[in-house]
Enzyme design. Structure first.
Site, PDB file in Angstrom:
ATOM      1  CB  CYS A  53      -3.289   2.471  -1.476  1.00  0.00           C
ATOM      2  SG  CYS A  53      -3.578   0.772  -1.016  1.00  0.00           S
ATOM      3  CB  ALA A  96     -13.124   3.919  -3.787  1.00  0.00           C
ATOM      4  CE1 TYR A 108       2.227   1.363   7.559  1.00  0.00           C
ATOM      5  CE2 TYR A 108       2.216   3.730   7.211  1.00  0.00           C
ATOM      6  CZ  TYR A 108       1.589   2.511   7.123  1.00  0.00           C
ATOM      7  OH  TYR A 108       0.323   2.422   6.610  1.00  0.00           O
ATOM      8  CB  THR A 117      -4.844  -0.886   2.578  1.00  0.00           C
ATOM      9  OG1 THR A 117      -3.931  -1.148   1.508  1.00  0.00           O
ATOM     10  CG2 THR A 117      -4.083  -0.334   3.765  1.00  0.00           C
ATOM     11  CB  CYS A 133      -0.939   0.010   1.206  1.00  0.00           C
ATOM     12  SG  CYS A 133      -1.958   1.496   1.283  1.00  0.00           S
ATOM     13  CE1 TYR A 161     -11.203  -1.739  -5.985  1.00  0.00           C
ATOM     14  CE2 TYR A 161     -11.452  -3.986  -6.751  1.00  0.00           C
ATOM     15  CZ  TYR A 161     -11.831  -2.960  -5.901  1.00  0.00           C
ATOM     16  OH  TYR A 161     -12.816  -3.164  -4.982  1.00  0.00           O
ATOM     17  CB  ILE A 162      -4.284  -3.007 -10.844  1.00  0.00           C
ATOM     18  CG1 ILE A 162      -4.241  -3.248  -9.327  1.00  0.00           C
ATOM     19  CG2 ILE A 162      -2.907  -2.590 -11.344  1.00  0.00           C
ATOM     20  CD1 ILE A 162      -3.371  -4.421  -8.908  1.00  0.00           C
ATOM     21  CG  ASP A 173      -3.566  -8.009  -0.029  1.00  0.00           C
ATOM     22  OD1 ASP A 173      -4.562  -7.668   0.622  1.00  0.00           O
ATOM     23  OD2 ASP A 173      -3.016  -7.277  -0.874  1.00  0.00           O
ATOM     24  CD  GLU A 181     -28.916  18.360  -3.910  1.00  0.00           C
ATOM     25  OE1 GLU A 181     -30.029  18.726  -3.451  1.00  0.00           O
ATOM     26  OE2 GLU A 181     -28.119  19.136  -4.464  1.00  0.00           O
ATOM     27  CD  GLU A 191      -7.414   1.976  -8.833  1.00  0.00           C
ATOM     28  OE1 GLU A 191      -8.301   2.181  -7.975  1.00  0.00           O
ATOM     29  OE2 GLU A 191      -6.349   1.376  -8.574  1.00  0.00           O
ATOM     30  CE  LYS A 216      -5.035   3.652  -6.001  1.00  0.00           C
ATOM     31  NZ  LYS A 216      -5.524   2.286  -6.037  1.00  0.00           N
ATOM     32  NE  ARG A 263     -14.401 -11.951 -13.733  1.00  0.00           N
ATOM     33  CZ  ARG A 263     -14.201 -12.719 -12.649  1.00  0.00           C
ATOM     34  NH1 ARG A 263     -15.236 -13.292 -12.060  1.00  0.00           N
ATOM     35  NH2 ARG A 263     -12.989 -12.905 -12.171  1.00  0.00           N
ATOM     36  N   GLY A 283      -4.250  -9.419 -12.038  1.00  0.00           N
ATOM     37  CA  GLY A 283      -4.531  -9.962 -10.716  1.00  0.00           C
ATOM     38  C   GLY A 283      -3.290 -10.092  -9.859  1.00  0.00           C
ATOM     39  CG  HIS A 328     -29.257  22.484  -3.543  1.00  0.00           C
ATOM     40  ND1 HIS A 328     -29.305  21.618  -4.608  1.00  0.00           N
ATOM     41  CD2 HIS A 328     -29.405  23.740  -4.059  1.00  0.00           C
ATOM     42  CE1 HIS A 328     -29.484  22.301  -5.720  1.00  0.00           C
ATOM     43  NE2 HIS A 328     -29.553  23.596  -5.409  1.00  0.00           N
TER      44      HIS A 328
END
Length: 465
Positions: free
Chosen positions: A54, A347, A104, A317, A49, A184-185, A309, A446, A188, A57, A211, A268, A441
């Site tokens: 992530c 997402a 980290y 993540t 990640c 996804y990959i 994973d 909304e 993106e 990316k 898919r 994949g 609004h």
């Protein structure tokens, strides 16, 4: 902590293999709860990640979206003369992930755990060996959090292609790129390269990208990618690659060939279990090579656990982090917690962006009578321009304003919206609950609280007007 290995002396309470999102959270929290912990990482702290997933990316997606803003800037009175420099983006990305890696590392050091830069191989239910130093280590529990790696198809010339790992650090921005995949990959990176001005082609063995996603999201993204200039080739694969001068020639399964500056596989990911020695300890693997675990992340060997994973559950993540957190709570804080994988907001940072939570329309229709609410409209930021992109918002509920079963959003801000909507869906909110919420609004979100009547319904699994 359970009594496994009671009466035996171990070097550590816990040895964690892999310093990605799941391993870092598990190690840090276990140490905070008083366990003696060491975490072993052969590459860089932060895992996929932070280092090659992530974070970089999303930074590259941001970079690619400036071209869209420049396109509509004139309609708001701006005159823009812009140029793009790939080395600057790569260098600034590296600067940021280096900062995150340091953060980290500092967070791991605070509770006093040991960080070991080496490769670990499991030698038994309670032991590992470091490949570099040859050091033997033992622990009451082992936690495998080695993540995954890109899958490269076994085709002639595969070595001439790249994966997402290498895509972040290409020496120069290619003029043309071919991306194989439809997940996804793939979408993106198609978004990224097309937005940066690269002639981009996406090839996929299926009949539409993404898919497993709701059909409206799939077709909406398909239209968005096409509008962005991405060339889509369906029901075809790359049969082989070969070098022709500086180019890579792709030979397709339909007999056509074409040269590209870069060919990228986004076909994949697979769990990082090969060469780990898990068979030595008797750890059961799934058919895809991932580690089989129960609801509490425990493998078939009681002293060995796995999160993230490498378990093949949900390659996200936040899920890995939650699994690492609950592992520590279960073993070292007396709280037996299992992660609920049934409702996970997710997402896709494509263009247009997608955010989803809950069931697709097809899935929900098999669960009983449902109502479906759908709206399509131009995002407000495009209304002064000639751009014809459409946002799509879909709400799927049990009949008669019942429980919300799924929410699907395509368009600007979809990811941010779905994170908050995920709270309501996870709490079991109903259509009536959404209706009671006063609209904000003017926003796109909304629309989710102003649907008056279903666009259509399903009764006895049949679609009706």
């Amino acid at each position: 902590m359970n009594g496994l290995g009671a009466g035996m002396d171990f070097d550590y309470d816990l040895l964690v293999i892999g310093a990605g999102s799941g391993g870092v959270r598990a190690a840090r929290m276990s140490a905070t709860y008083g366990a003696k912990v060491a975490i072993i990482e052969e590459f860089r702290v932060g895992g996929t990640c932070v280092i090659r997933g992530c974070v970089p990316k999303k930074l590259y997606v941001y970079a690619s979206r400036f071209s869209d803003q420049f396109d509509i800037a004139g309609s708001f009175g701006w005159q823009v003369d812009a140029s793009f420099d790939w080395p600057t983006l790569v260098a600034n990305k590296e600067k940021e992930i280096t900062r995150l890696e340091a953060a980290y590392t500092a967070n791991l050091e605070k509770p006093g755990l040991e960080i070991i830069k080496d490769r670990a191989i499991v030698t038994g239910p309670n032991s590992i060996r470091l490949v570099g130093s040859g050091r033997e280590m033992s622990a009451r529990h082992l936690l495998v959090a080695t993540g995954g790696h890109p899958f490269i198809p076994d085709i002639p010339g595969a070595e001439f292609g790249i994966s997402s790992n290498e895509a972040f650090d290409l020496p120069t921005l290619p003029r043309t790129i071919l991306i194989e995949g439809g997940g996804y990959i793939a979408v993106e990176f198609a978004t990224i390269f097309a937005g940066l001005g690269v002639d981009t082609t996406l090839i996929y063995r299926g009949d539409c990208v993404l898919r497993g996603f709701d059909e409206d999201m799939r077709r909406g993204l398909e239209a968005g990618l096409t509008a962005r200039g991405v060339r889509l080739i369906y029901q075809t694969t790359i049969a082989s690659l070969d070098k022709v001068g500086d180019a890579v020639r792709a030979n397709f399964s339909d007999g056509v060939s074409a040269p590209y500056d870069v060919v990228m596989f986004a076909t994949g990911r697979r769990a990082n279990t090969a060469g780990l020695g898990l068979e030595t300890a008797g750890v059961k693997l799934n058919e895809d090579g991932s580690i089989a675990v129960d609801a509490y992340s425990q493998s078939s060997v009681p002293s060995i656990y796995a999160v993230g994973d490498v378990t093949g559950r949900a390659q996200l993540t936040p899920v890995a982090i939650r699994e690492g957190w609950y592992f520590a709570e279960t073993l070292y804080n007396g709280k037996k917690l299992a992660v609920d994988h049934s409702v996970i907001p997710t997402a896709v940072f494509s263009e247009p962006e997608i955010g989803v939570v809950g069931l697709t329309e097809d899935e929900a229709a098999t669960h009983g009578d449902i109502d479906v609410y759908v709206t399509r409209f131009r995002p407000m930021q495009n209304t002064l321009s000639t751009r014809s992109d459409r946002m799509i918002l879909k709400l799927i509920t049990e009949k008669d304003e019942g429980r919300v079963l799924g929410v699907h959003i395509l368009g600007p801000g979809a990811a941010e919206m779905i994170q908050l909507v995920g709270i309501a869906v996870g709490m079991g909110a109903t259509k009536a609950d959404f209706d009671r919420t006063i609209a904000l609004h003017p926003t796109a979100a909304e629309e989710l609280v102003t649907f008056k009547a279903p666009s259509y319904s399903y009764r006895d699994c049949k679609k009706v007007a």
